[in-house]
Design a protein around this motif. Structure first.
Motif, PDB file in Angstrom:
ATOM      1  N   GLY A 586       0.892  -1.171   0.091  1.00 49.84           N
ATOM      2  CA  GLY A 586       0.070   0.053   0.013  1.00 49.84           C
ATOM      3  C   GLY A 586       0.819   1.203  -0.013  1.00 49.84           C
ATOM      4  N   ILE A 587       1.950   1.191   0.783  1.00 47.84           N
ATOM      5  CA  ILE A 587       2.789   2.517   0.737  1.00 47.84           C
ATOM      6  C   ILE A 587       3.466   2.617  -0.315  1.00 47.84           C
ATOM      7  N   LEU A 588       4.087   1.661  -0.916  1.00 48.44           N
ATOM      8  CA  LEU A 588       4.645   1.655  -2.596  1.00 48.44           C
ATOM      9  C   LEU A 588       3.775   2.246  -3.609  1.00 48.44           C
ATOM     10  N   ALA A 589       2.734   1.722  -3.396  1.00 51.66           N
ATOM     11  CA  ALA A 589       1.319   2.053  -4.311  1.00 51.66           C
ATOM     12  C   ALA A 589       1.384   3.633  -4.331  1.00 51.66           C
ATOM     13  N   GLU A 590       1.131   4.049  -3.136  1.00 57.08           N
ATOM     14  CA  GLU A 590       0.794   5.440  -2.890  1.00 57.08           C
ATOM     15  C   GLU A 590       1.937   6.245  -3.494  1.00 57.08           C
ATOM     16  N   ILE A 591       3.440   5.919  -3.121  1.00 57.51           N
ATOM     17  CA  ILE A 591       4.532   6.490  -3.665  1.00 57.51           C
ATOM     18  C   ILE A 591       4.451   6.688  -5.073  1.00 57.51           C
ATOM     19  N   MET A 592       3.945   5.634  -5.975  1.00 58.85           N
ATOM     20  CA  MET A 592       4.468   5.439  -7.373  1.00 58.85           C
ATOM     21  C   MET A 592       3.094   6.203  -7.937  1.00 58.85           C
TER      22      MET A 592
END
Length: 789
Positions: A586-592
């Motif tokens: 979830g955090i990675l998706a938010e950053i991307m």
């Protein structure tokens, strides 16, 4: 010149003569080699034949001697014999002694039937000086008279052999046969272990030499020599010869030397062969007269000498004839060359060397001239290309004329420049030894330029040259229907990188300019390639940098950088370190999403963001364990694949795959840590239980329930826990400790079985005996009896 060359000490006449002489000596040397090899082969055949026959004799006799040892074993361990010698029953029942001796004599008669190859055997008893024979018992004096009496073998010698302590082996003896004839025999003597420093008895098993001589008769027929069988004391047990070994015979060589020469006192030379039996430890010795070998070798020697004489006479005549015939054409050729060359006065000549030097001199001059012309042409062409790329051509010199001079064709419309920089060359240099660094770089540049020109010339025209610290290639593109110039340049660059990396382990960064029309725009294309190569510092090595793509990225690049604040990095680090895959995704998706969907960043900033995310993952790995166990060290291809990604979706896919594997790895590390903690606690509990049993084994109330109460746990659970870890139940461990302690008490003379039972916590002696037998396999009373013995 004619006389000078012929009589010169360096002339080929002398060389040819030596060659012919060597050829003549060849059959002589071959004859000598044949003679030496035949002599050696004949000797080896005789040695092998003797060795083979000795092995046959050893095999036959070892079977015979093995039967003697087997009979000795059966007599020695006969129940009645063991009882007769080592039992104390005759102190209470002395009258049974004679009865038991008679019983042993009857048993020996059965052995006589089972061993028909044994001629005679008996048992000598030291206690009452008697001899037990099959079916009968005789006094020692009477037994000697009926079995061995002779002038050569006295009663005292026989008594000495019978009473020899701790002896077991073969010795020569004589015995009286059933026909009252004195016979030589081989006896196997085996004494029983002494008791109170007194001999008890001796077994004597005999086989007549007549049986042995039959086995070695073939050996005598083959080599006309003598065969001896010796024991450990070098006594002759059997021989096919009436003569004994010489007094100066080197017995010490029999141990380490299988065959050797020996000269006897009669000045006769013998060849000695010997082998030792690994079973009976006896030595089998064959002595062969050396004259037999040399008589067979003399005929071969005479034939060899005769062939040498014939070869020398015939070869000498042919040498003189061919020497004169072959030299005439060589002499004429030398005269022809000498008219066109000036020779130093007083120099000595070999005709072939003279002709070779004349031809080599001419060829070297031509090759040197051609090499210098080619080098000069290559340097001038490289200088012309460099000036063309930099826009510094001489305006007074037409370009078309220069291209024709250097055999270059640039007649197409479109032009582009490719620039090459070497990123990694150490593996290539390691393969080249004994060469300076400067020459290594020259070879590397030569390879790259040839590969680039070869790949470009398949569809287009390309010319490579060195410029400063890099290599440049001017590409003249051929326009084809449906072809894209940019795609063609990318294809050439990729093929070049792949070929050089796989074949030579050379890794390049390649920059490509835009496509320009007219040759006058080549300097502009060169500047664009240089500008693109500057992105190597941002993009990293092993890249193909296109000027058109980089210009497009510059136009859309935001000035505010990328989104990856410290608090988000901390949240991402904690989720990865804890193995929380869904939270980390979830955090990675938010950053991307915030970087690419909302903002939109350039390729260079994308690379920086990607490196930041990988760095966070590396921190999470390093905080979970030793860096040597690092996930990235054991999986280097994951990072390489991510760095080689081209599009953002591809980059996002690789990041998620890497994230899944890292979270699986960190979660597994946490489970291992928890398991190790539990295992350590279980080990400490088992050690405390073992110490408690050791301290309380003498308590009669010690049982599984008592241990469970002490450790405040259920007895059944504690017993199962102990058995799963140690492999045995608590009750079995209690019994094992008690039995081990009771064994120490039983070793004491004052402690009885009952005392030992009470001392280790058994109130019931029958229960103690039952448990002791279950653990040790015998009763405690039997164990104490064995210790006292």
């Amino acid at each position: 010149m004619k006389n000078k060359i012929i009589f010169n000490g360096q002339s080929i006449v002398l060389t040819w003569m030596i060659s012919y002489i060597v050829i003549l000596l060849l059959p002589v040397v071959i004859g000598l080699l044949v003679y030496v090899e035949s002599n050696k082969t004949l000797k080896d055949e005789i040695q092998q034949a003797n060795d083979s026959l000795l092995k046959q004799v050893r095999e036959v006799m070892d079977n015979q001697f093995k039967a003697m040892e087997q009979l000795n074993f059966e007599i020695t361990w006969n129940v009645n014999m063991q009882e007769l010698l080592y039992s104390n029953k005759y102190e209470a029942f002395p009258k049974e002694y004679r009865y038991d001796i008679s019983q042993i004599a009857r048993n020996l008669s059965m052995y006589k039937t089972s061993y028909p190859l044994i001629d005679s055997f008996y048992v000598y008893l030291y206690k009452d000086q008697s001899v037990i024979l099959p079916t009968t018992v005789r006094p020692s004096a009477f037994a000697y008279q009926t079995l061995h009496m002779s002038d050569e073998f006295s009663f005292a010698s026989w008594q000495e052999i019978m009473t020899r302590p701790n002896f077991k082996g073969f010795i020569p003896m004589t015995r009286i046969g059933d026909d009252n004839m004195l016979r030589k025999t081989v006896a196997y003597i085996s004494t029983y272990p002494m008791e109170h420093n007194q001999p008890l008895a001796t077994n004597v098993i005999m086989v007549d030499q007549s049986r042995i001589l039959g086995a070695i008769q073939n050996m005598e027929i083959f080599n006309k020599g003598h065969v001896f069988i010796l024991n450990n004391e070098n006594q002759i047990l059997a021989s096919n010869s009436a003569h004994a070994l010489p007094s100066d015979f080197p017995y010490d060589k029999l141990t380490n030397t299988p065959n050797f020469y020996f000269s006897g006192s009669d000045h006769e030379k013998y060849e000695v062969f010997n082998i030792q039996s690994p079973i009976s430890k006896l030595k089998y010795v064959s002595i062969m007269p050396s004259t037999i070998y040399w008589q067979k070798a003399a005929h071969i020697r005479n034939l060899t000498y005769m062939s040498m004489v014939i070869s020398l006479l015939g070869g000498g005549i042919l040498t003189f004839f061919f020497l004169r015939r072959n030299y005439n054409p060589v002499r004429r050729l030398v005269h022809a060359f000498s008219k066109k060359m000036t020779l130093a006065s007083g120099q000595r000549y070999n005709e072939f060397h003279f002709i070779q030097e004349a031809v080599d001199s001419t060829l070297l001059e031509m090759a040197d001239f051609k090499s210098k012309m080619e080098q000069q042409r290559h340097m001038v062409r490289s200088h012309f290309l460099e000036k063309l790329l930099k826009g510094k051509l001489d305006r007074h010199m037409p370009i078309a004329e220069a291209l024709t001079t250097f055999d270059m064709k640039l007649d197409r419309r479109d032009f582009a420049v490719m620039l090459f920089v070497v990123d990694q060359s150490a593996p290539f240099f390691e393969r080249i030894t004994h060469t300076s660094d400067e020459d290594k770089w020259k070879l590397l540049h030569f390879i790259i330029m040839n590969v680039v020109e070869e790949l470009t010339s398949k569809r287009h025209r390309g010319y490579a040259t060195e410029i400063d610290d890099s290599l440049a290639c001017l590409v003249n593109l051929t326009s084809e229907e449906g072809a894209n110039g940019k795609e063609e340049l990318l294809r050439i660059a990729k093929e070049t990188q792949l070929f050089l990396s796989t074949t030579y382990n050379i890794h390049l960064t390649i920059s490509i300019s835009s496509i320009h029309e007219k040759i006058s725009n080549v300097p502009q294309a060169f500047l664009e390639a240089l500008d693109s190569m500057a992105y190597k510092l941002v993009m990293g090595g092993h890249e193909i940098l296109s000027y058109d793509d980089l210009q497009a990225n510059r136009a859309c690049e935001p000035a505010s950088g990328y989104y990856y604040p410290p608090q988000i990095e901390q949240q991402f680090l904690y989720a990865v370190k804890s193995g929380e895959l869904e939270e980390a995704k979830g955090i990675l998706a938010e950053i991307m999403n915030k970087n690419f969907e909302i903002r939109g960043i350039s390729v260079s900033l994308t690379k920086c963001l990607m490196l930041g995310l990988v760095t966070t993952m590396m921190k999470s790995i390093s905080e979970t364990g030793d860096i040597q166990e690092s996930f990235f060290i054991r999986n280097p291809k994951l990072v390489d694949r991510l760095l080689s990604s081209i599009t953002v979706p591809e980059m996002n896919l690789y990041l998620n795959e890497m994230l899944e594997q890292i979270c699986t790895y960190t979660a597994a590390k946490r489970q291992v840590a928890i398991s190790q903690t539990r295992q350590k606690a279980l080990q400490e509990l088992v050690e405390e239980i073992s110490v408690y049993i050791e301290n309380n084994y003498s308590d009669a109330n010690l049982n599984v329930t008592m241990i469970g109460n002490h450790f405040d746990r259920k007895a059944t659970y504690l017993s199962k826990l102990f058995k799963d870890y140690v492999g045995e139940g608590l009750l079995d461990r209690i019994n094992k400790v008690r039995i081990d302690k009771s064994k120490q008490l039983l070793k004491s003379q004052e402690q009885s079985v009952g005392d030992a039972a009470n001392g280790v916590g058994f109130n019931d002696i029958n229960a103690f005996i039952r448990v002791f037998k279950k653990v040790e396999g015998i009763t405690p009373g039997k164990y104490k009896e064995l210790i006292e013995k």
